[in-house]
Design an enzyme around this catalytic site. Sequence first.
Site, PDB file in Angstrom:
ATOM      1  CG  ASP A  13      -1.750  -1.250   1.359  1.00 51.47           C
ATOM      2  OD1 ASP A  13      -2.345  -1.684   0.360  1.00 51.47           O
ATOM      3  OD2 ASP A  13      -1.763  -1.817   2.469  1.00 51.47           O
ATOM      4  CE  LYS A  16       3.527  -2.264  -4.485  1.00 47.92           C
ATOM      5  NZ  LYS A  16       3.045  -1.899  -3.142  1.00 47.92           N
ATOM      6  CG  HIS A  41      -0.741  -1.511  -7.962  1.00 48.01           C
ATOM      7  ND1 HIS A  41       0.286  -1.968  -8.758  1.00 48.01           N
ATOM      8  CD2 HIS A  41      -0.511  -2.036  -6.731  1.00 48.01           C
ATOM      9  CE1 HIS A  41       1.087  -2.731  -8.041  1.00 48.01           C
ATOM     10  NE2 HIS A  41       0.617  -2.791  -6.816  1.00 48.01           N
ATOM     11  CD  GLN A 224       0.808  -8.630  -2.822  1.00 47.88           C
ATOM     12  OE1 GLN A 224       1.679  -9.185  -3.464  1.00 47.88           O
ATOM     13  NE2 GLN A 224      -0.442  -8.595  -3.233  1.00 47.88           N
TER      14      GLN A 224
END
Length: 423
Positions: A13, A16, A41, A224
């Site tokens: 989180d 990215k 995302h 992740q």
Amino acid sequence: MAVDLLLGLQWGDEGKGKIVDVLTSKYDIIARFQGGPNAGHTLVFNGKKHVLHTIPSGIFHENTVNLVGNGVVIDPVIFNKELDKLEEQQVDYRKSLLISRKAHIILPTHRLLDAASEASKGKAKIGSTLKGIGPTYMDKTGRNGIRVGDIELADWKKKYRALADKHEAMIAFYNVDVQYNLKEMEQEFFKSIEVLKTLTFIDSEEYLHQAHKEGKTILAEGAQGSLLDIDFGTYPFVTSSNTTAAGACTGLGISPNKISEVFGIFKAYTTRVGSGPFPTELFDEVGETMGRVGNEFGATTGRSRRCGWLDLVALRYACQVNGVTKLIMMKGDVLSGFKTLKVCTAYNYKGDIIHHLPYNIESENVTPIYTDFKGWNEDLTDMTDASDMPQALLEYIEFLEKELEIPITIVSVGPDRKQTIIR
């Protein structure tokens, strides 16, 4: 031409998706290398919010190829829904989206197994997203899995049936109350498989090898975060794949000597979703404010994120494991308004002061040791240049760079792609 990596350095989180979107114009190919639809995302541009789960975050750029690598696990149903949303936004994904034949497929019974396994743990639940990720990776390592290339074969449904039957027997073994209608689930699954078959399947390791020889620029996108890595994360409260730099090699078929820059993304504070140890977690008004101002809710699950101060011990560990060459700090804007900021610079581990991440960081073993910093009140969200930043923020950044011995080259000051300061 080398391959660059983009990785999360905390418990996921970190943002990215936004940074991949920001950087995509510099690359010919964006390649997702691990994880599945348990990732979310979030990208914001032109006043709209877009959430991707499996499709690489470069999909909104017209001239960029987006590759789903062999290390990814694909749920055809969720993938189909993602494609539908792209069509609504008139994104021509068919010419720019490629899928590795070696990527594994999440079956309906994988999701059911996930639910049964989690229910059987009772209070010891690990916080699974219940997307079937773990059971799919278990079948992969157990050499039972079904891959994308299999669905091109005429008799692949026989293999499917045998595996689904095995799964149902395992669900019964757990002896928990999991209600389901498999025929109904399969109807949607097989319909989505047909949609998946309209896309381009490739031998991705060969494709990337040739692209590299031709001088194409490639960015490998992870999902992740490093502290959720199956080997180096806070096991067993982790995901089922290698989220670290090594995972890019195995998840795409790229050799280590092809890797150049390793971009590591972290928040200016720390968050975590689900169960597991979190030394700097806050249970007071400060933590509540971070969550509210930072809109800390999972893009995939909607679950609220646990919030805490930046953990420099864990961050240094992630930088070492990944070989990070450049850092990207997200959500600096969320910390505006706090009179004092704290950074965990060491742990009291069973009475000893340590600066590395130990085997066990449960609260009975670890107490964080903090360094205080003066906060700032300025609104960062409209700032476009590093020279606009308040002095207290610059000192915060400089301290982190000195401690980690890695430059922070990008600072995000809001969710929109425009709210990004290059240093």
